[in-house]
Write a protein that holds these residues in place. Structure first.
Motif, short mmCIF file in Angstrom:
data_model
loop_
_atom_site.label_atom_id
_atom_site.label_comp_id
_atom_site.label_asym_id
_atom_site.label_seq_id
_atom_site.Cartn_x
_atom_site.Cartn_y
_atom_site.Cartn_z
N VAL A 77 28.00 40.29 34.35
CA VAL A 77 27.23 40.29 33.10
C VAL A 77 27.57 38.99 32.36
N ALA A 78 26.77 38.66 31.34
CA ALA A 78 27.00 37.42 30.60
C ALA A 78 28.22 37.52 29.69
N ALA A 79 28.60 38.77 29.36
CA ALA A 79 29.67 38.97 28.37
C ALA A 79 31.04 38.45 28.81
N GLY A 80 31.27 38.33 30.10
CA GLY A 80 32.60 37.93 30.53
C GLY A 80 32.61 37.37 31.94
N PRO A 81 33.81 36.99 32.44
CA PRO A 81 33.90 36.34 33.74
C PRO A 81 33.79 37.28 34.94
N GLY A 82 33.76 38.58 34.69
CA GLY A 82 33.53 39.50 35.80
C GLY A 82 34.56 39.41 36.91
N LEU A 109 37.13 40.35 28.38
CA LEU A 109 38.51 40.55 28.84
C LEU A 109 38.61 40.93 30.32
N ASP A 110 37.48 40.94 31.01
CA ASP A 110 37.52 41.23 32.46
C ASP A 110 37.92 39.95 33.20
N THR A 111 39.20 39.60 33.09
CA THR A 111 39.71 38.31 33.56
C THR A 111 40.62 38.46 34.79
N PRO A 112 40.78 37.36 35.55
CA PRO A 112 41.55 37.43 36.81
C PRO A 112 43.01 37.89 36.63
N ASP A 113 43.62 37.57 35.49
CA ASP A 113 45.03 37.95 35.31
C ASP A 113 45.20 39.47 35.24
#
Ligand code: BES
Ligand code: ZN
Length: 483
Positions: A316-321, A454-458
């Motif tokens: 989605v556009a909201a986050g980095p998925g 906040l859907d981030t790789p870390d």
């Protein structure tokens, strides 16, 4: 290999030593080089679209984007499998078990969600991701290609609903994906659930239809009934709390907006008291564009059975998925690495699907382009979506396959949970299940950062990726024994 005239015992020892050396190499799949993001522009770069998750209601096949089955895509049956086990492994007849590395998979999450970042449908980043994934498959020695398809992007700039009679009040309204654009003013007629019988015999004569969500009718059906009944615009009121984010599979000719349940009730109250009028303005455009699936095979033969291993690469556009769904793509890439050089009684076809977040568009396109022979050859489709975050594994899709996968997970000691009803139709396996094809949905559902920045790789847990991959390898082994 030609052996000198040694004793068979010596030869066996040498073969065993050679096998062990080979086994050690294959036990840890060669790390996939995480190269920099491919900046080469591919076919799919077009303006970003609005990418909120949408509901189509009542199982109506979603499609913010109408995929036209134009490409002759899909598993091409060309060459014989190139992935034969080494002579040494064959001699001992027990190849080392394939192994899946969670830390290697995490590197792919970092590449996709960290370096490329948010990958909404139709964006240049989505095109970069597709090219990157193709290059990763190619670097592992797979025959990898983009399979483009036609799609559309609906971009909503603003939507407005103003009550003009009996008072002037602005209400919160959102256009359904694929709503018509423009400004329409008219009297509002309450039309129940929007069934044909809910519209007056003489027609609405240009009035605005107010219909309620629900009753087993799709948004599309409500809209079409209202337009057939003479409506110049349609308001769909939610039948529960919260926003209704709807989508129409086919573009509407009139503005179609949703309102909150309370606002629907307010409008009904005004209508009961006397003439009620509104002005609806939708500023939006629908543009044609290309999307693409990424498909990789180790060479496939006609008449061979096949297993598809897939995941969507858009976000989605909201986050980095990162979890949704770099985690799934990373699992697919790492499975490709882990199974490279192994043989199964079926071809493995790896697919990274495009445009999932706007209505499972890439997977629907893929399924619609499969020939009946390919459909009959499909043993299983394994879909990975959100496998990096959460406490327990879940399995959905076709019951038999899902049950087998769940049992395998339990046998391996992983924590599992029953599938939540909400997730049953919400990813690419549904495109296969809807076509009567066996597909299993492998996922974890309790991600608090789902569809956010906040859907981030870390936040991705490598052990979770490893669980998904390890279970998949066992599922393949089980399918291999049965096919
Ligand atoms: N990955 C999600 C679906 C999902 C959510 C899986 C929670 C597991 C747990 C998927 O990308 C998604 O957002 N799907 C949409 C529906 C789709 C047809 C637009 C959804 O569930 O709202
Ligand atoms: Zn997803």
């Amino acid at each position: 290999m030609k052996l000198p005239n040694w004793s068979t015992k010596t030869a066996s020892i040498i073969l065993l030593a050679l096998f062990l050396a080979t086994a050690c190499e294959t036990a840890t799949p060669s790390p996939t080089s995480v190269s920099t993001v491919a900046s080469s522009s591919t076919a799919i770069a077009t303006p970003p679209s609005s990418n909120t998750p949408v509901s189509q209601e009542t199982g109506a096949l979603p499609a913010a984007t109408r995929a036209q089955p134009t490409s002759t895509s899909v598993p091409a049956s060309t060459t014989a499998p190139t992935a034969a086990p080494t002579a040494t492994a064959q001699a001992t007849a027990t190849p080392a078990p394939a192994r899946f590395s969670g830390t290697e998979a995490l590197k792919q999450v970092q590449a996709l969600a960290g370096r490329i970042g948010s990958r909404p449908s139709g964006s240049p980043a989505a095109a970069s991701a597709a090219a990157y994934i193709r290059d990763q498959f190619a670097a592992m020695g797979y025959d990898a290609r983009l399979e483009p398809y036609k799609a559309t992007s609906f971009v909503e700039r603003s939507s407005k609903l103003v009550l003009t009679k009996p008072q002037q009040i602005e209400l919160t309204a959102a256009a359904l994906v694929n709503s018509g654009a423009g400004s329409v003013s008219g009297q509002v007629a309450y039309s129940g659930l929007g069934r044909p019988a809910d519209f007056p015999a003489g027609g609405l004569q240009g009035k605005v239809a107010l219909v309620d969500r629900g009753g087993g009718l799709t948004f599309q059906a409500k809209m079409e009934n209202a337009v057939a009944g003479g409506a110049s615009a349609v308001i769909i009121a939610n039948d529960r709390q919260g926003e209704l984010r709807g989508s129409l599979p086919r573009a509407a000719t009139v503005p179609v907006v949703s309102v909150l349940q309370v606002d629907g009730q307010r409008l009904q109250e005004f209508i009961r008291q006397g003439p009620t009028a509104v002005t609806i303005t939708v500023d939006a455009t629908l543009t044609a564009r290309e999307g693409a699936n990424v498909v990789a095979t180790a060479g496939s033969a006609p008449n061979r059975k096949m297993v598809i291993i897939g995941a969507h690469y858009d976000s989605v556009a909201a986050g980095p998925g990162a979890n949704d769904n770099a985690s799934g793509v990373a699992s697919v890439l790492q499975l490709a690495a882990a199974t490279r050089g192994r043989t199964y009684p079926f071809d493995l076809v790896f697919v990274a699907f495009g445009d999932e977040e706007v209505g499972l568009v890439g997977s629907k396109q893929y399924v619609s382009a499969m020939s009946s022979q390919q459909r009959s050859q499909l043993v299983a489709m394994l879909n990975f979506d959100m496998v990096g975050v959460g406490d327990a594994m879940q399995f959905g899709g076709e019951q038999l396959l899902a049950g087998q996968a769940r049992q395998i997970a339990r046998d391996l000691g992983y924590k599992t949970e029953e599938m939540s009803a909400r997730d049953g139709r919400s990813s690419d396996h549904a495109s296969f299940v809807d076509a009567g094809l066996p597909a299993v949905f492998i996922y974890r559902s309790d991600d608090p950062n789902y569809h956010t920045a906040l859907d981030t790789p870390d936040r991705i847990v490598p052990a979770n990726l490893e669980a998904a991959g390890t279970i998949a390898l066992r599922v393949l082994d089980t399918l291999a024994r049965r096919n």
